[in-house]
Write a protein that holds these residues in place. Structure first.
Motif, short mmCIF file in Angstrom:
data_model
loop_
_atom_site.label_atom_id
_atom_site.label_comp_id
_atom_site.label_asym_id
_atom_site.label_seq_id
_atom_site.Cartn_x
_atom_site.Cartn_y
_atom_site.Cartn_z
N ASN A 103 0.83 -1.21 0.00
CA ASN A 103 0.00 0.00 0.00
C ASN A 103 0.86 1.26 0.00
N LYS A 104 1.96 1.22 0.74
CA LYS A 104 2.86 2.37 0.80
C LYS A 104 3.51 2.62 -0.56
N ALA A 105 3.90 1.53 -1.24
CA ALA A 105 4.51 1.66 -2.57
C ALA A 105 3.51 2.24 -3.56
N MET A 106 2.29 1.73 -3.54
CA MET A 106 1.25 2.22 -4.45
C MET A 106 0.95 3.70 -4.18
N ALA A 107 0.92 4.08 -2.90
CA ALA A 107 0.65 5.48 -2.54
C ALA A 107 1.78 6.39 -3.03
N ALA A 108 2.98 5.82 -3.15
CA ALA A 108 4.13 6.59 -3.63
C ALA A 108 4.18 6.64 -5.15
N GLY A 109 3.18 6.03 -5.79
CA GLY A 109 3.13 6.05 -7.25
C GLY A 109 3.96 4.97 -7.92
N ILE A 110 4.33 3.95 -7.15
CA ILE A 110 5.12 2.84 -7.70
C ILE A 110 4.18 1.67 -7.97
N PRO A 111 3.99 1.28 -9.24
CA PRO A 111 3.13 0.14 -9.55
C PRO A 111 3.67 -1.14 -8.90
N VAL A 112 2.77 -1.98 -8.42
CA VAL A 112 3.16 -3.25 -7.80
C VAL A 112 2.44 -4.40 -8.50
N ILE A 124 -3.46 -3.81 -5.68
CA ILE A 124 -2.25 -3.85 -6.50
C ILE A 124 -2.55 -3.54 -7.97
N THR A 125 -1.49 -3.31 -8.72
CA THR A 125 -1.63 -2.98 -10.14
C THR A 125 -2.09 -4.18 -10.94
N SER A 126 -1.47 -5.34 -10.67
CA SER A 126 -1.81 -6.55 -11.41
C SER A 126 -1.36 -7.78 -10.64
N TYR A 127 -2.02 -8.89 -10.91
CA TYR A 127 -1.68 -10.18 -10.30
C TYR A 127 -1.44 -11.17 -11.43
N VAL A 128 -0.19 -11.63 -11.56
CA VAL A 128 0.20 -12.54 -12.63
C VAL A 128 0.50 -13.91 -12.04
N GLU A 276 7.32 -8.32 -17.41
CA GLU A 276 6.82 -7.58 -18.57
C GLU A 276 5.66 -6.66 -18.17
N THR A 277 4.80 -7.16 -17.30
CA THR A 277 3.67 -6.36 -16.84
C THR A 277 4.14 -5.19 -15.98
N ALA A 278 5.14 -5.42 -15.14
CA ALA A 278 5.70 -4.35 -14.31
C ALA A 278 6.32 -3.27 -15.19
N ILE A 279 6.99 -3.68 -16.26
CA ILE A 279 7.61 -2.72 -17.17
C ILE A 279 6.53 -1.86 -17.85
N LYS A 280 5.46 -2.50 -18.33
CA LYS A 280 4.37 -1.76 -18.96
C LYS A 280 3.76 -0.76 -17.99
N ALA A 281 3.54 -1.21 -16.75
CA ALA A 281 2.95 -0.32 -15.75
C ALA A 281 3.88 0.85 -15.45
N ALA A 282 5.18 0.58 -15.40
CA ALA A 282 6.16 1.64 -15.14
C ALA A 282 6.15 2.69 -16.24
N LYS A 283 5.83 2.27 -17.45
CA LYS A 283 5.78 3.18 -18.60
C LYS A 283 4.43 3.89 -18.71
N GLY A 284 3.52 3.58 -17.79
CA GLY A 284 2.22 4.22 -17.80
C GLY A 284 1.20 3.55 -18.69
N GLU A 285 1.55 2.37 -19.20
CA GLU A 285 0.62 1.64 -20.06
C GLU A 285 -0.42 0.89 -19.22
N LYS A 286 -1.58 0.71 -19.77
CA LYS A 286 -2.65 0.01 -19.08
C LYS A 286 -2.36 -1.49 -19.06
N VAL A 287 -2.54 -2.12 -17.90
CA VAL A 287 -2.33 -3.56 -17.77
C VAL A 287 -3.57 -4.20 -17.15
N GLU A 288 -3.74 -5.48 -17.39
CA GLU A 288 -4.88 -6.21 -16.84
C GLU A 288 -4.67 -6.45 -15.35
N LYS A 289 -5.77 -6.40 -14.61
CA LYS A 289 -5.72 -6.62 -13.16
C LYS A 289 -5.33 -8.05 -12.82
N ARG A 290 -5.80 -9.00 -13.61
CA ARG A 290 -5.51 -10.42 -13.34
C ARG A 290 -5.08 -11.09 -14.64
#
Length: 319
Positions: A103-112, A124-128, A276-290
């Protein structure tokens, strides 16, 4: 001449754009925080994660929670937040216990991105991961074809503090009980520890020597079950073993006649897609939740083909 000059300028501009894009990609820092497991399955998952990062050309920080301790994994995530990484891919030691740091990471704007094991109590940003309930249900349904009412099945659990362990247990029991009633299930609790599995199965077999199946939440448990059977003089095939993972060791067991079914994951794919999903999220791209990375029921009739198609065969001993 004028056309050629324009063409050269366009080519130079395109090259400059490509270099800029490559530089921007290289500036991304992805933290990959594992749970400290070192079994074959995790070796493949971690290998897939590293390969994906290398292919993308990002800075890759891989850290593990030593001895699988939650406190150490929490400290790692806190450090990654302080270092302002661009995204975190994490395999939680404890699904609920890791939530405050996530939660702290997400609040800091870091996708998880959760890899293989989910996070409880954090958005979280996504669950793979493999759909563990679905894969384990297939494992349970296979077990149901091998037993009848009144028979005994030994089930070696994974860590019930992790969503992965809970889901695999639920799926197996749903699949088994949905197909046949009145089967006695003897649970052997473990925290993904092969020695715990062996000791627990030895005790279960002493109390239930006529058990028909030993089903396992992961292939390390299956290896422990094999060792337990050997230590008590059971021959291969006298009690059927069902694994879960599709790891090299698990499939070697099948080739040797010690394992009769395996709910196989796409292990390297889990790590690769997670990063790969973390990289997409870091670039601001939309990723699937699951994201379900898939599973496959491996039997002696298709083990060779699965080993080849999944890439696991190169790590197997039994050819």
């Amino acid at each position: 001449m004028k056309f050629a000059s324009i063409t050269r300028r366009a080519a130079l501009a395109l090259a400059a754009t490509s270099l800029f894009a490559s530089a921007a990609q290289a500036e991304l820092t992805i933290a990959y925080v594992t749970n400290g497991n070192t079994n074959e399955g995790w070796t493949l998952i971690n290998g897939g994660a590293k390969a994906a990062a290398e292919k993308a050309g990002v800075k890759f920080i891989q850290l593990a929670a030593e001895k699988g301790e939650l406190s150490k994994q929490l400290a790692i995530v806190e450090d990654m937040i302080t270092r302002k990484v661009n995204a975190i891919a994490i395999a939680p030691v404890d699904s609920a216990g890791i939530a405050p740091a996530v939660n702290k990471a997400m609040a800091a704007g870091i996708p998880v991105v959760a890899v293989d094991t989910g996070v409880s109590g954090a958005d979280i940003t996504s669950y793979v991961a493999t759909d563990n309930i679905k894969a384990a249900r297939v494992q349970g349904e296979w077990a149901a074809t091998q037993v009848k009412s009144g028979d005994t099945v030994i089930y070696v659990t994974g860590d019930q503090g992790q969503s992965t362990g809970r889901e695999r247990k639920q799926g197996f029991l749903d699949g088994l009980n949905g197909k046949v009633k009145g089967v006695k299930v003897v649970e052997v609790p473990t925290a993904w520890d092969q020695t715990q599995a062996q000791n627990g199965v030895e005790a279960a077999l002493r109390a239930n020597p006529k058990a028909k199946i030993i089903a396992n939440a992961w292939d390390g448990g299956a290896l422990g079950a094999k060792a337990a059977m050997m230590s008590q003089g059971f021959k291969k095939g006298s009690i059927q073993i069902a694994g879960f993972d599709g790891s090299p060791g698990g499939l070697d067991m099948m080739k040797q006649g010690w394992q009769q079914a395996n709910a196989a994951q796409m292990l390297a794919k889990i790590g690769a897609v997670g990063v790969e999903t973390a990289i997409k999220a870091a670039k601001g791209e939309k990723v699937e939740k699951r994201i379900d990375t898939g599973s496959f029921l491996v039997l002696p009739t298709n083990v060779d083909q699965f080993a080849k198609d999944s890439g696991v065969g190169q790590f197997m001993k039994a050819k």
